[in-house]
Design an enzyme around this catalytic site. Structure first.
Site, PDB file in Angstrom:
ATOM      1  N   LYS A  13       0.822  -1.217   0.000  1.00 47.29           N
ATOM      2  CA  LYS A  13       0.000   0.000   0.000  1.00 47.29           C
ATOM      3  C   LYS A  13       0.856   1.267   0.000  1.00 47.29           C
ATOM      4  CE  LYS A  13      -2.561  -0.508   3.688  1.00 47.29           C
ATOM      5  NZ  LYS A  13      -2.102  -1.835   4.139  1.00 47.29           N
ATOM      6  N   ARG A  88      -9.534   1.761   8.764  1.00 50.50           N
ATOM      7  CA  ARG A  88      -9.031   0.418   9.072  1.00 50.50           C
ATOM      8  C   ARG A  88     -10.136  -0.449   9.675  1.00 50.50           C
ATOM      9  NH1 ARG A  88      -3.463   1.019   8.385  1.00 50.50           N
ATOM     10  NH2 ARG A  88      -2.254  -0.449   9.603  1.00 50.50           N
ATOM     11  N   ARG A 127      11.473  -5.979   4.636  1.00 50.23           N
ATOM     12  CA  ARG A 127      11.215  -4.568   4.409  1.00 50.23           C
ATOM     13  C   ARG A 127      12.132  -3.692   5.264  1.00 50.23           C
ATOM     14  NH1 ARG A 127       5.038  -2.535   4.446  1.00 50.23           N
ATOM     15  NH2 ARG A 127       5.155  -2.307   6.691  1.00 50.23           N
ATOM     16  N   ARG A 160      11.205  -1.810  10.867  1.00 45.89           N
ATOM     17  CA  ARG A 160      10.149  -1.385  11.783  1.00 45.89           C
ATOM     18  C   ARG A 160       9.904  -2.436  12.857  1.00 45.89           C
ATOM     19  NH1 ARG A 160       5.134   0.372   8.032  1.00 45.89           N
ATOM     20  NH2 ARG A 160       4.052  -0.495   9.825  1.00 45.89           N
ATOM     21  N   ARG A 171      -0.568  -8.463  13.420  1.00 48.20           N
ATOM     22  CA  ARG A 171      -1.165  -7.456  12.531  1.00 48.20           C
ATOM     23  C   ARG A 171      -2.080  -8.117  11.495  1.00 48.20           C
ATOM     24  NH1 ARG A 171       3.854  -4.672  10.259  1.00 48.20           N
ATOM     25  NH2 ARG A 171       2.441  -3.298   9.149  1.00 48.20           N
TER      26      ARG A 171
HETATM   27  P1  AMP Z   1       0.762   1.071   8.639  1.00 48.45           P
HETATM   28  O1  AMP Z   1       2.010   1.808   8.298  1.00 48.45           O
HETATM   29  O2  AMP Z   1      -0.435   1.520   7.824  1.00 48.45           O
HETATM   30  O3  AMP Z   1       0.936  -0.419   8.622  1.00 48.45           O
HETATM   31  O4  AMP Z   1       0.400   1.482  10.156  1.00 48.45           O
HETATM   32  C1  AMP Z   1       1.284   1.179  11.223  1.00 48.45           C
HETATM   33  C2  AMP Z   1       0.523   1.174  12.521  1.00 48.45           C
HETATM   34  O5  AMP Z   1      -0.046   2.470  12.753  1.00 48.45           O
HETATM   35  C3  AMP Z   1      -0.655   0.223  12.589  1.00 48.45           C
HETATM   36  O6  AMP Z   1      -0.260  -1.098  12.906  1.00 48.45           O
HETATM   37  C4  AMP Z   1      -1.483   0.866  13.695  1.00 48.45           C
HETATM   38  O7  AMP Z   1      -0.917   0.631  14.962  1.00 48.45           O
HETATM   39  C5  AMP Z   1      -1.311   2.339  13.388  1.00 48.45           C
HETATM   40  N1  AMP Z   1      -2.362   2.790  12.444  1.00 48.45           N
HETATM   41  C6  AMP Z   1      -2.203   3.217  11.157  1.00 48.45           C
HETATM   42  N2  AMP Z   1      -3.384   3.559  10.620  1.00 48.45           N
HETATM   43  C7  AMP Z   1      -4.314   3.321  11.563  1.00 48.45           C
HETATM   44  C8  AMP Z   1      -5.740   3.439  11.609  1.00 48.45           C
HETATM   45  N3  AMP Z   1      -6.456   3.874  10.552  1.00 48.45           N
HETATM   46  N4  AMP Z   1      -6.366   3.108  12.760  1.00 48.45           N
HETATM   47  C9  AMP Z   1      -5.681   2.696  13.834  1.00 48.45           C
HETATM   48  N5  AMP Z   1      -4.359   2.510  13.845  1.00 48.45           N
HETATM   49  C10 AMP Z   1      -3.668   2.834  12.733  1.00 48.45           C
END
Ligand code: AMP
Length: 217
Positions: A13, A88, A127, A160, A171
């Site tokens: 994404k 989400r 990654r 990360r 996740r």
């Molecule tokens: P991502 O980079 O999109 O995988 O996001 C990393 C982390 O940020 C996720 O595992 C959540 O802990 C938090 N996060 C990102 N977007 C959201 C969202 N829309 N709602 C809640 N937590 C989020």
């Protein structure tokens, strides 16, 4: 175009969001990136989000929704945006509907990047993310020319915390429980388009742009 990108962690994404947003000249709004920037900057928002992120859990909706509401009110998002990582869950989708309703607007389309479970685990474990610009590299598929250095900005790369295997598994569970129903929700509203996210980055970008072009205003 008002576009939402969905797909499991590791579907690509973030990478695709960069290219798609550039192509359609819309701002990329990535909630994960905003949270990570706040964690690095030691802000109050960062402190509120960090423990959930490290555990691979969703940050509570009230924190996330307020942040997105503020970001969408900025001038560059008035004529369109690409949301990467938000909504989400179904409750966040309802909040997004409300934000758009208030300005007499609706989503143009939701793009789902489809990829299977094993591939996701393989992608996430290799990654490496730039601390400075957030660009995502991959040890196997898209390695930087110098180890641990970002070719784009010279920043330092890191793995990360939430890309480690245990957290990745969690996740994926969170995705299945909370985000998969959201994909169903958009499918029922006939706002969803799905593309196969396997293949090279360039192939997937081309597929995404071809699929999205009819929705561009
Ligand atoms: P991502 O980079 O999109 O995988 O996001 C990393 C982390 O940020 C996720 O595992 C959540 O802990 C938090 N996060 C990102 N977007 C959201 C969202 N829309 N709602 C809640 N937590 C989020």
């Amino acid at each position: 175009m008002r576009l939402v990108l969905v797909g499991p962690p590791g579907a690509g994404k973030g990478t695709q969001a960069e290219f798609i947003a550039e192509h359609f000249r819309i701002p990329k709004i990535s909630t994960g990136d905003i949270f990570r920037a706040n964690v690095s900057g030691g802000t109050e928002l960062g402190r509120a989000a960090k423990k959930y992120m490290d555990a691979g859990d969703l940050v509570p909706d009230e924190v996330t929704n307020a942040m997105v509401r503020d970001r969408l009110a900025e001038a560059d998002a008035v004529d369109g945006f690409l949301l990467d990582g938000f909504p989400r869950n179904v409750a966040q989708a309802a909040v997004l509907d409300g934000i758009l309703d208030a300005i007499g607007s609706t989503l143009s389309v939701v793009l789902d990047l489809d990829v299977d479970h094993d591939e996701v685990v393989r992608r996430l474990s290799g990654r490496r993310t730039c601390k400075n610009c957030g660009h995502v590299w991959h040890l196997e598929f898209d390695p930087p020319s110098t180890e641990n250095v970002c070719d784009k900005c010279g920043g330092e790369l890191y793995h990360r915390d939430d890309d480690h295997p245990e957290t990745v598994r969690h996740r994926l569970e969170v995705y299945a429980e909370q985000t998969a129903p959201l994909v169903e929700f958009y499918a029922e509203r006939a706002q969803l388009v799905v593309i196969n996210a396997l293949g090279t980055v360039e192939d997937v970008t081309e597929r995404a742009i071809d699929t999205l072009t009819p929705f561009a205003g």
